[in-house]
Design an enzyme around this catalytic site. Structure first.
Site, PDB file in Angstrom:
ATOM      1  N   ARG A 155       1.070  -1.290  -0.107  1.00 17.87           N
ATOM      2  CA  ARG A 155      -0.230   0.123  -0.163  1.00 17.87           C
ATOM      3  C   ARG A 155       0.718   1.340  -0.109  1.00 17.87           C
ATOM      4  NH1 ARG A 155      -5.085   1.310   4.147  1.00 17.87           N
ATOM      5  NH2 ARG A 155      -3.732   1.076   5.787  1.00 17.87           N
ATOM      6  N   ASP A 438      -4.741   2.448  14.064  1.00 19.54           N
ATOM      7  CA  ASP A 438      -3.795   3.007  13.122  1.00 19.54           C
ATOM      8  C   ASP A 438      -4.033   4.370  12.806  1.00 19.54           C
ATOM      9  OD1 ASP A 438      -5.876   2.937  11.396  1.00 19.54           O
ATOM     10  OD2 ASP A 438      -5.010   1.336   9.925  1.00 19.54           O
TER      11      ASP A 438
END
Length: 537
Positions: A155, A438
């Site tokens: 990612r 996160d």
């Protein structure tokens, strides 16, 4: 045009080929990248002034054309029933690849703090992992790769994030271009030898025009490196509300480079807060009650599967952030049951795979998808013709049941401060109270605090949510965090508690008309200051 590196190169990443590729990407893409980011802000202003979202009239022909499909998904990407995600440090990469998951998404974005070491050395770690040579030693324990590990995906950073350590003609390079270009340039041959390819996750898109820009980026990479068109493949995270109205258009723009869409549930909640911050009917209850079964999240989830399968793309389920406990059997059982329940719902809804955040969550997730898939690699044949999602369903936040509690406020503030502290230490994936937090979950926490203040929410105990109350809660929660950590000297030095609280208050109390787009933008400036101070020692 000249690229200048402002930090040490850990492994000849910036060779002549890489530099030429990055300079071309910057020259040909960056003006449009900036314009697209400006368009996001204009759309946000339109929504602030009472506008709404709907499916685009100008792209109706794409949605109504029954014939087109994305290019066939490569064989290596056919079976993705469980993917584990995490940052690119050596220990995480090894543990994830050895976890038993089908795939590992190595994350340069929301679960990665963008220190130079994380971003540059992370590239080196991935290169070694692909070649089977990555090793790590920590506290006397050796970590080594097992044969036949998980398939690797990467990612990249979102279009809004810059890499200040790499500049072209004095301007910072977009982090997205650095992450993608360096990964393909240094690994495409080794990936091909394994029967793999450069496979990506693309985050934070808000429109099909942004997807078109990413398609051009992949074409430039392929052209510069002599690769066939479609060698690069991506799965796009549908994690913003505007993108939910353009799923088919996003697939269409990237159809030569597409593999699927992912239901990025946590950023999606944050996007709902951000996009409709001025609308009282979009005020969310405590974040822990907003699950995938509430009406607006259910509609979004169903739409991902229906659109993907109509166009031959994989529908990937969302993150299970629960962390199983290896010290508390009862807590561990509850965590595993939560993972299994979440994944059972996704598998039965038609998703082709899903995400977990911890190696211990892989087995229960696999079990649920194995029950539905059996020996099939996916369930693209499960067309969801019963799904006819409307704009009203996607925006039905007011139908969400739940209250605004003092406990919810305290948890938001606590998690926000703890996560920022972890992020400033270079750790973008933080286990907090049994959940893997996160940047996306931290954004929900600070966004919800801002939203509750903005709309004058009163908590269940009768207390109105005000900036002064939040400051009081922040002081209380910081003392609670200090007590839980115990090591005062270490926490004061490395945890930067006062700076963490200051940053949280900056993004949560930024004023009625100053909702900051991403907490990581001001936090990155402070991260650079910390790096600079450490380098000067």
């Amino acid at each position: 045009m000249t690229l200048e590196l402002k930090a040490a190169d850990p492994g000849d990443l910036f060779d002549d080929v890489s530099v030429r590729l990055l300079e071309r990407m910057h020259a040909e893409l960056d003006h449009d990248r900036v314009e697209l980011l400006r368009a996001r802000l204009e759309n946000r202003k339109r929504l602030d002034e009472g506008g709404s979202l709907d499916f685009l009239e100008e792209t109706r022909a794409v949605r109504e054309d029954p014939e087109w499909r994305i290019s066939p998904v490569p064989g290596a990407l056919q079976d993705r029933r469980v993917e584990i995600t995490g940052p690119t440090n050596a220990k995480m990469v090894i543990n994830a690849l050895n976890s038993g998951a089908r795939c590992f998404m190595a994350d340069f974005e929301d679960s990665n703090s963008p220190t130079w070491a994380n971003m540059a050395e992370g590239q080196v770690n991935l290169s070694k992992a692909i070649r089977g040579t990555l090793e790590h030693e920590e506290n006397g324990k050796e970590y080594r790769l097992e044969p036949d590990g998980a398939l690797l995906l990467v990612r990249s950073r979102g279009l809004h994030l810059m890499e200040r350590h790499v500049q072209i003609d004095g301007a910072p390079l977009a982090g997205a271009w650095m992450d993608a270009a360096l990964y393909v340039r240094h690994n495409h041959e080794a990936l091909a030898e394994r029967g793999w390819g450069p496979y990506f996750y693309v985050p934070k898109l808000e429109s099909h025009l942004e997807a078109r820009l990413w398609n051009r980026a992949f074409e430039i990479i392929e052209d510069e490196l002599g690769l066939e068109r479609g060698t690069c493949r991506c799965t796009v995270l549908i994690e913003t509300i505007p993108a939910a109205f353009e799923m088919e258009e996003i697939l269409y723009e990237l159809r030569e480079h597409m593999a699927g869409l992912n239901a990025g549930r946590w950023d999606y909640l944050f996007s709902m807060i951000k996009c409709f911050r001025e609308r009282p009917e979009f005020v969310l209850p405590d974040r822990n009650v907003v699950g995938m079964t509430v009406p607006f999240m259910h509609a979004y989830s169903e739409q991902v599967v229906a659109v993907c399968h109509r166009r031959g793309a994989h529908a990937m389920g969302g993150m299970s952030a629960v962390i199983p406990s290896r010290s508390d059997p009862d807590a561990n059982q509850r965590a595993l049951e939560a993972v299994a329940s979440d994944k059972q719902r996704e598998a039965e809804a038609g998703f082709d795979g899903t995400w977990v955040a911890h190696p211990d969550s892989v087995a229960p997730a696999l079990e649920e998808f194995d029950k539905v898939l059996g020996d099939r690699p996916h369930q693209l044949d499960k067309l969801r013709d019963d799904v006819q999602t409307t704009a009203e369903q996607l925006l039905a936040v007011s139908e969400t049941e739940g209250g605004h509690t003092a406990e919810g406020l305290h948890m938001n503030v606590n998690i926000g401060i703890q996560y920022i502290s972890s992020w400033l230490r270079g750790n973008g994936a933080a286990g907090i109270y049994g959940l893997m937090e996160d940047a996306a979950t931290a954004e929900i926490s600070r966004g919800q605090v801002w939203q509750w203040i903005r709309h004058g929410v009163t908590l269940d105990d009768g207390t109105p949510v005000t900036p002064d109350l939040v400051r009081e809660v922040a002081a209380e929660e910081l003392e609670k965090i200090r007590a839980e950590i115990g090591d005062d000297e270490w926490f004061e030095r490395e945890g930067r508690p006062e700076l963490s609280r200051e940053l949280f208050e900056q993004v949560a109390l930024s004023g009625d008309d100053q909702f900051l787009e991403f907490l990581t933008l001001p936090a990155y400036e402070r991260l650079l200051e910390i790096e600079g101070a450490q380098a000067a020692r």
